[in-house]
Enzyme design. Structure first.
Site, PDB file in Angstrom:
ATOM      1  N   TYR A 117      70.499  64.801 -27.341  1.00 25.93           N
ATOM      2  CA  TYR A 117      71.702  65.147 -26.585  1.00 25.93           C
ATOM      3  C   TYR A 117      72.730  65.872 -27.443  1.00 25.93           C
ATOM      4  O   TYR A 117      73.069  65.441 -28.546  1.00 25.93           O
ATOM      5  CB  TYR A 117      72.354  63.891 -25.979  1.00 25.93           C
TER       6      TYR A 117
ATOM      7  N   HIS B 293      86.333  74.299 -25.513  1.00 26.31           N
ATOM      8  CA  HIS B 293      87.316  73.220 -25.430  1.00 26.31           C
ATOM      9  C   HIS B 293      88.685  73.630 -25.974  1.00 26.31           C
ATOM     10  O   HIS B 293      89.578  72.782 -26.092  1.00 26.31           O
ATOM     11  CB  HIS B 293      86.820  71.980 -26.178  1.00 26.31           C
TER      12      HIS B 293
ATOM     13  N   ASN C  20      83.497  64.365 -30.818  1.00 29.99           N
ATOM     14  CA  ASN C  20      83.118  63.272 -29.937  1.00 29.99           C
ATOM     15  C   ASN C  20      83.607  61.938 -30.493  1.00 29.99           C
ATOM     16  O   ASN C  20      82.834  61.087 -30.905  1.00 29.99           O
ATOM     17  CB  ASN C  20      81.585  63.254 -29.793  1.00 29.99           C
TER      18      ASN C  20
ATOM     19  N   ARG D 287     119.445  33.096 -26.160  1.00 30.26           N
ATOM     20  CA  ARG D 287     118.701  31.873 -26.464  1.00 30.26           C
ATOM     21  C   ARG D 287     117.186  32.112 -26.524  1.00 30.26           C
ATOM     22  O   ARG D 287     116.470  31.455 -27.270  1.00 30.26           O
ATOM     23  CB  ARG D 287     119.033  30.829 -25.393  1.00 30.26           C
TER      24      ARG D 287
END
Length: 506
Positions: free
Chosen positions: A51, A81, A193, A289
């Site tokens: 892949y 990209h 990735n 408080r």
């Protein structure tokens, strides 16, 4: 000091303080890297479909790519990209991202070459830092678009921070006689990735949030003093009874900071005065408080979030993973940024609670009905045409709303992308950006609050306060003069922000 990078676990503090990085020269480490890389190259040459290396990406994973075309595939990956948008991330965040990606790829499970690691090392050494846009990632399949800007710079494309300017990387390479790098199969994918950009944003924001939290404890301690508070809520017995480590730590911090004050009092004082002073409640407001309980949760969640981010940085958040020793390739989903996403979504809620507490406490400080003699809006003059901190309180409250309204968890807004291949994504980068956007608002809120605190000290008398609060008062008054008459305060607020950023009020 250079950060030595090999397969070991590296802490956030090491990354923050690193002047540079150095890839280990130990032969055992180099053998790990080379063995995994060589195994992967042999698998590719044998024609095995792997892949993202000899197949397309995402839904295109069914398309086979020959070994000869695999380098072109890597080049096209970072090029297509290159569509990042939004404001650029800071130099610090981008530099962290380069260091973090080097750490992840040095675990010898990504199949990259030693040469690529040395290219990343060179970027840090020569301070050539890729400019990365802040938007364009859904935080699964990694920070693909933001990390493409690191890959592109290595290959001689896009822009970098260099010597205080943004320059075209080839202009810098030509000046330094650097040849662009040609990616081997999988190397661009291995850079892109991963969860590195969200982690870098997270680390930079966490650094500042720690300063904010510590400064907030100083403000709370000051409130115990100038409001003539009961110190019972920070007693050890109280917090030993509910032993959360963050709550105990916050209570001790406040207790130590009010030590030596002439303004606070113990529990017996209110019992003794209960029948004589009708205006004195037996207990202080919740925002006083319960401050250790409120901020203790924040402190514990901050520690958890730091641990998750640190673990993420030391992980191999790549796909596929390469086991060179046993000669197995694993297709998996470590690029999913869920831990960073949930850590950042949690810290957004923490930031909102801190902002809400600060808003409530400052409201007490300026309101004559609750501030036990500090007067209306902390005015030093009671002339009716002066207004004191009236508008400052409005601005602080407005900022608290800006913080609180952005607390919706980004991680629940998963958006399916890439032909439904990326059908469940982390939105970790969005969550980290959301948290980072809260930081300036919190600085501004604290700036206003501390200016008001100094004014309250002027009214009470600085000889009455603790040594810790006196030091803070002196730091503030070196920058901001007392408010005797109405004047613009925005310049004072900006000056105070710089003081807080420098951790001078912790």
């Amino acid at each position: 000091m250079n950060l030595l990078i090999d397969k070991r676990y590296i802490t956030l503090d090491e990354i923050k303080t690193a002047s540079g990085v150095e890839i280990s020269k130990e032969q055992t480490f180099l053998d790990y890297i080379n063995h995994t890389h060589d195994f992967l190259m042999n698998q590719i040459k044998d024609g095995k479909p792997i892949y993202g290396i000899t197949t397309g990406y995402g839904a295109s994973g069914k398309n086979y790519v020959t070994f000869e075309d695999s380098k072109t595939l890597q080049k096209n990956l970072f090029r297509f990209h290159g569509c990042g948008i939004g404001a650029n991330l800071s130099y610090k965040v981008c530099r962290y991202a380069v260091i973090m990606r080097t750490i992840s790829l040095s675990k010898a499970r990504s199949g990259v070459s030693v040469e690529l690691l040395h290219r990343l090392e060179m970027l840090i050494e020569k301070d050539i830092i890729p400019v990365i846009p802040s938007q364009g990632s859904v935080g699964a399949s990694g920070d693909l678009t933001p990390l493409s800007y690191i890959a592109a710079v290595i290959a001689g494309e896009r822009e970098v921070y260099y010597k205080g300017e943004i320059k075209d990387v080839m202009e810098v390479y030509n000046e330094l006689n650097i040849t662009p790098y040609e990616f081997k199969p999988k190397e661009a994918l291995a850079i892109m990735n991963g969860t590195t950009v969200m982690s870098a944003i997270a680390l930079a924001a966490i650094e500042e949030f720690e300063i904010i939290l510590n400064s907030m404890e100083s403000f709370v301690a000051g409130m115990f003093e100038v409001l003539l508070g009961d110190d019972t809520p920070v007693a050890d017995f109280v917090h030993d009874s509910k032993p959360f480590s963050g709550q105990i730590a916050t209570a001790k911090n406040i207790k130590n900071k009010i030590a030596g004050s002439k303004l606070t009092h113990g529990r017996d004082d209110r019992y003794d005065k209960f029948f004589a002073d009708n205006d004195l409640n037996i207990q202080d407001n919740y925002s006083m408080r319960c401050a250790p309980q409120v901020l203790g949760v924040v402190r514990d969640n901050l520690d958890i979030s730091k641990n998750w981010v640190e673990t993420e940085i030391n992980s191999v958040n790549d796909n596929p993973l390469i086991d060179g020793e046993n000669q197995v390739i694993y297709t998996s989903g470590n690029f999913y940024g869920g831990y960073v996403a949930h850590a950042m979504d949690t810290l957004k809620i923490c930031a909102a609670n801190l902002a809400d507490l600060l808003d409530k406490e400052f409201a007490l400080l300026v309101d004559h009905k609750f501030n036990r003699g500090l007067g209306e809006n902390l005015k030093l003059s009671q002339e009716p045409f002066y207004h004191g901190f009236k508008a400052m309180q409005i601005s602080l409250s407005s900022l608290s709303a800006d913080v609180i309204k952005n607390t919706t968890a980004a991680s629940i807004h998963s958006r399916p992308t890439e032909s439904l291949n990326q059908d469940k994504v982390s939105m970790g980068t969005t969550a980290a950006n959301d948290f980072a956007k809260m930081i300036p608002e919190l600085y501004n809120m604290l700036s206003i609050a501390f200016i008001g605190m100094a004014q309250a000290v002027d009214i009470r008398g600085k000889d009455q306060v603790s040594p810790h609060l006196k030091n803070i008062y002196n730091e503030i008054r070196a920058l901001v003069k007392p408010l005797h008459e109405d004047r613009r305060m925005d310049i004072d607020i900006r000056a105070m922000v710089k003081l807080i950023e420098q951790a001078k009020l912790i």
